[in-house]
Design a protein around this motif. Structure first.
Motif, PDB file in Angstrom:
ATOM      1  N   ARG A  10       0.837  -1.207   0.000  1.00 24.60           N
ATOM      2  CA  ARG A  10       0.000   0.000   0.000  1.00 24.60           C
ATOM      3  C   ARG A  10       0.872   1.258   0.000  1.00 24.60           C
ATOM      4  O   ARG A  10       0.580   2.233  -0.695  1.00 24.60           O
ATOM      5  CB  ARG A  10      -0.916   0.005   1.215  1.00 24.60           C
ATOM      6  CG  ARG A  10      -2.185  -0.743   0.990  1.00 24.60           C
ATOM      7  CD  ARG A  10      -3.186  -0.525   2.126  1.00 24.60           C
ATOM      8  NE  ARG A  10      -3.816  -1.796   2.368  1.00 24.60           N
ATOM      9  CZ  ARG A  10      -3.685  -2.539   3.455  1.00 24.60           C
ATOM     10  NH1 ARG A  10      -2.986  -2.119   4.468  1.00 24.60           N
ATOM     11  NH2 ARG A  10      -4.283  -3.686   3.552  1.00 24.60           N
ATOM     12  N   THR A  11       1.935   1.229   0.791  1.00 21.44           N
ATOM     13  CA  THR A  11       2.838   2.377   0.855  1.00 21.44           C
ATOM     14  C   THR A  11       3.452   2.650  -0.508  1.00 21.44           C
ATOM     15  O   THR A  11       3.485   3.805  -0.973  1.00 21.44           O
ATOM     16  CB  THR A  11       3.959   2.122   1.890  1.00 21.44           C
ATOM     17  OG1 THR A  11       3.362   1.879   3.152  1.00 21.44           O
ATOM     18  CG2 THR A  11       4.899   3.292   1.989  1.00 21.44           C
ATOM     19  N   TYR A  12       3.948   1.586  -1.161  1.00 17.68           N
ATOM     20  CA  TYR A  12       4.551   1.765  -2.486  1.00 17.68           C
ATOM     21  C   TYR A  12       3.518   2.204  -3.518  1.00 17.68           C
ATOM     22  O   TYR A  12       3.800   3.025  -4.389  1.00 17.68           O
ATOM     23  CB  TYR A  12       5.256   0.488  -2.942  1.00 17.68           C
ATOM     24  CG  TYR A  12       6.581   0.274  -2.251  1.00 17.68           C
ATOM     25  CD1 TYR A  12       7.580   1.241  -2.302  1.00 17.68           C
ATOM     26  CD2 TYR A  12       6.834  -0.891  -1.548  1.00 17.68           C
ATOM     27  CE1 TYR A  12       8.791   1.051  -1.661  1.00 17.68           C
ATOM     28  CE2 TYR A  12       8.051  -1.087  -0.910  1.00 17.68           C
ATOM     29  CZ  TYR A  12       9.021  -0.109  -0.968  1.00 17.68           C
ATOM     30  OH  TYR A  12      10.222  -0.297  -0.331  1.00 17.68           O
ATOM     31  N   LEU A  13       2.314   1.660  -3.412  1.00 22.06           N
ATOM     32  CA  LEU A  13       1.253   2.039  -4.344  1.00 22.06           C
ATOM     33  C   LEU A  13       0.907   3.524  -4.188  1.00 22.06           C
ATOM     34  O   LEU A  13       0.729   4.233  -5.187  1.00 22.06           O
ATOM     35  CB  LEU A  13       0.003   1.178  -4.118  1.00 22.06           C
ATOM     36  CG  LEU A  13      -1.159   1.414  -5.064  1.00 22.06           C
ATOM     37  CD1 LEU A  13      -0.731   1.134  -6.506  1.00 22.06           C
ATOM     38  CD2 LEU A  13      -2.339   0.547  -4.685  1.00 22.06           C
ATOM     39  N   VAL A  16       3.563   5.596  -5.881  1.00 21.11           N
ATOM     40  CA  VAL A  16       3.396   5.615  -7.344  1.00 21.11           C
ATOM     41  C   VAL A  16       2.257   6.560  -7.701  1.00 21.11           C
ATOM     42  O   VAL A  16       2.362   7.360  -8.637  1.00 21.11           O
ATOM     43  CB  VAL A  16       3.134   4.187  -7.889  1.00 21.11           C
ATOM     44  CG1 VAL A  16       2.697   4.234  -9.345  1.00 21.11           C
ATOM     45  CG2 VAL A  16       4.362   3.327  -7.732  1.00 21.11           C
ATOM     46  N   THR A  17       1.152   6.470  -6.969  1.00 18.69           N
ATOM     47  CA  THR A  17      -0.010   7.307  -7.228  1.00 18.69           C
ATOM     48  C   THR A  17       0.324   8.782  -7.050  1.00 18.69           C
ATOM     49  O   THR A  17      -0.095   9.624  -7.837  1.00 18.69           O
ATOM     50  CB  THR A  17      -1.175   6.920  -6.294  1.00 18.69           C
ATOM     51  OG1 THR A  17      -1.416   5.524  -6.431  1.00 18.69           O
ATOM     52  CG2 THR A  17      -2.426   7.678  -6.640  1.00 18.69           C
ATOM     53  N   ASP A  18       1.104   9.071  -6.006  1.00 16.03           N
ATOM     54  CA  ASP A  18       1.476  10.471  -5.749  1.00 16.03           C
ATOM     55  C   ASP A  18       2.544  10.970  -6.710  1.00 16.03           C
ATOM     56  O   ASP A  18       2.837  12.164  -6.753  1.00 16.03           O
ATOM     57  CB  ASP A  18       1.995  10.632  -4.311  1.00 16.03           C
ATOM     58  CG  ASP A  18       0.923  10.371  -3.273  1.00 16.03           C
ATOM     59  OD1 ASP A  18      -0.271  10.405  -3.627  1.00 16.03           O
ATOM     60  OD2 ASP A  18       1.281  10.127  -2.096  1.00 16.03           O
ATOM     61  N   GLY A  19       3.154  10.080  -7.449  1.00 13.93           N
ATOM     62  CA  GLY A  19       4.176  10.474  -8.410  1.00 13.93           C
ATOM     63  C   GLY A  19       5.569  10.555  -7.799  1.00 13.93           C
ATOM     64  O   GLY A  19       6.514  11.006  -8.457  1.00 13.93           O
ATOM     65  N   ASP A  20       5.705  10.113  -6.548  1.00 17.16           N
ATOM     66  CA  ASP A  20       7.027  10.121  -5.911  1.00 17.16           C
ATOM     67  C   ASP A  20       7.952   9.072  -6.533  1.00 17.16           C
ATOM     68  O   ASP A  20       9.173   9.255  -6.587  1.00 17.16           O
ATOM     69  CB  ASP A  20       6.905   9.837  -4.406  1.00 17.16           C
ATOM     70  CG  ASP A  20       6.193  10.958  -3.667  1.00 17.16           C
ATOM     71  OD1 ASP A  20       6.130  12.078  -4.205  1.00 17.16           O
ATOM     72  OD2 ASP A  20       5.711  10.715  -2.538  1.00 17.16           O
ATOM     73  N   LYS A  21       7.368   7.975  -6.971  1.00 19.31           N
ATOM     74  CA  LYS A  21       8.161   6.908  -7.584  1.00 19.31           C
ATOM     75  C   LYS A  21       7.425   6.413  -8.815  1.00 19.31           C
ATOM     76  O   LYS A  21       6.208   6.500  -8.912  1.00 19.31           O
ATOM     77  CB  LYS A  21       8.345   5.747  -6.608  1.00 19.31           C
ATOM     78  CG  LYS A  21       9.188   6.075  -5.399  1.00 19.31           C
ATOM     79  CD  LYS A  21       9.770   4.816  -4.803  1.00 19.31           C
ATOM     80  CE  LYS A  21      10.638   5.185  -3.630  1.00 19.31           C
ATOM     81  NZ  LYS A  21      12.001   4.848  -3.815  1.00 19.31           N
ATOM     82  N   SER A  24       8.521   1.108 -12.217  1.00 17.66           N
ATOM     83  CA  SER A  24       9.725   0.267 -12.300  1.00 17.66           C
ATOM     84  C   SER A  24      10.573   0.391 -11.035  1.00 17.66           C
ATOM     85  O   SER A  24      11.182  -0.586 -10.582  1.00 17.66           O
ATOM     86  CB  SER A  24      10.554   0.610 -13.539  1.00 17.66           C
ATOM     87  OG  SER A  24      11.029   1.935 -13.464  1.00 17.66           O
ATOM     88  N   GLU A  25      10.627   1.575 -10.435  1.00 17.91           N
ATOM     89  CA  GLU A  25      11.359   1.736  -9.176  1.00 17.91           C
ATOM     90  C   GLU A  25      10.707   0.919  -8.061  1.00 17.91           C
ATOM     91  O   GLU A  25      11.385   0.244  -7.290  1.00 17.91           O
ATOM     92  CB  GLU A  25      11.403   3.207  -8.750  1.00 17.91           C
ATOM     93  CG  GLU A  25      12.290   4.085  -9.605  1.00 17.91           C
ATOM     94  CD  GLU A  25      12.159   5.549  -9.218  1.00 17.91           C
ATOM     95  OE1 GLU A  25      13.179   6.252  -9.363  1.00 17.91           O
ATOM     96  OE2 GLU A  25      11.086   5.985  -8.776  1.00 17.91           O
ATOM     97  N   VAL A  26       9.385   0.978  -8.015  1.00 16.74           N
ATOM     98  CA  VAL A  26       8.653   0.221  -7.005  1.00 16.74           C
ATOM     99  C   VAL A  26       8.845  -1.278  -7.224  1.00 16.74           C
ATOM    100  O   VAL A  26       9.099  -2.035  -6.284  1.00 16.74           O
ATOM    101  CB  VAL A  26       7.159   0.592  -7.010  1.00 16.74           C
ATOM    102  CG1 VAL A  26       6.356  -0.349  -6.128  1.00 16.74           C
ATOM    103  CG2 VAL A  26       6.978   2.028  -6.565  1.00 16.74           C
ATOM    104  N   ALA A  27       8.743  -1.716  -8.472  1.00 18.58           N
ATOM    105  CA  ALA A  27       8.922  -3.135  -8.782  1.00 18.58           C
ATOM    106  C   ALA A  27      10.321  -3.595  -8.391  1.00 18.58           C
ATOM    107  O   ALA A  27      10.494  -4.683  -7.826  1.00 18.58           O
ATOM    108  CB  ALA A  27       8.672  -3.383 -10.267  1.00 18.58           C
TER     109      ALA A  27
END
Length: 101
Positions: A10-13, A16-21, A24-27
């Protein structure tokens, strides 16, 4: 543990949603995290197996091979002599002499 996984995802999602990452970085980060978790799990399993096997009295293959080599080396350096059969001596029973009456 399942809550930890979902919480992390959830944190990583949200990042990504906020555009911080980007995805591919999250993956990549999640992949690394899973590898590390898998390695930690592997170490725990190996430790538990070793402890259980030790309790049962088994030895490691390396220890067995080292002992086998040592026995072979001892056999080569010290030939075993067969002992000569022991001589048996037969004792004659003492005879009693009849006493005078």
């Amino acid at each position: 543990m399942a809550n930890d996984i979902f919480s992390t995802l959830r944190t990583y999602l949200s990042k990504v949603t906020d555009g911080d990452k980007n995805a591919s970085e999250v993956a990549s980060t999640v992949n690394q995290w899973l590898r590390e978790g898998g390695e930690a799990l592997k170490i725990k399993i190996e430790d538990e197996v070793e402890r259980s096997v030790s309790k049962m009295g088994f030895v490691k293959r390396g220890e067995f091979e080292a002992l086998k080599e040592e026995v072979a080396r001892l056999k080569m350096s010290k030939p075993v002599k067969k002992a000569a059969p022991a001589k048996k001596t037969v004792k004659k029973a003492a005879t009693k002499k009849a006493g005078k009456k």
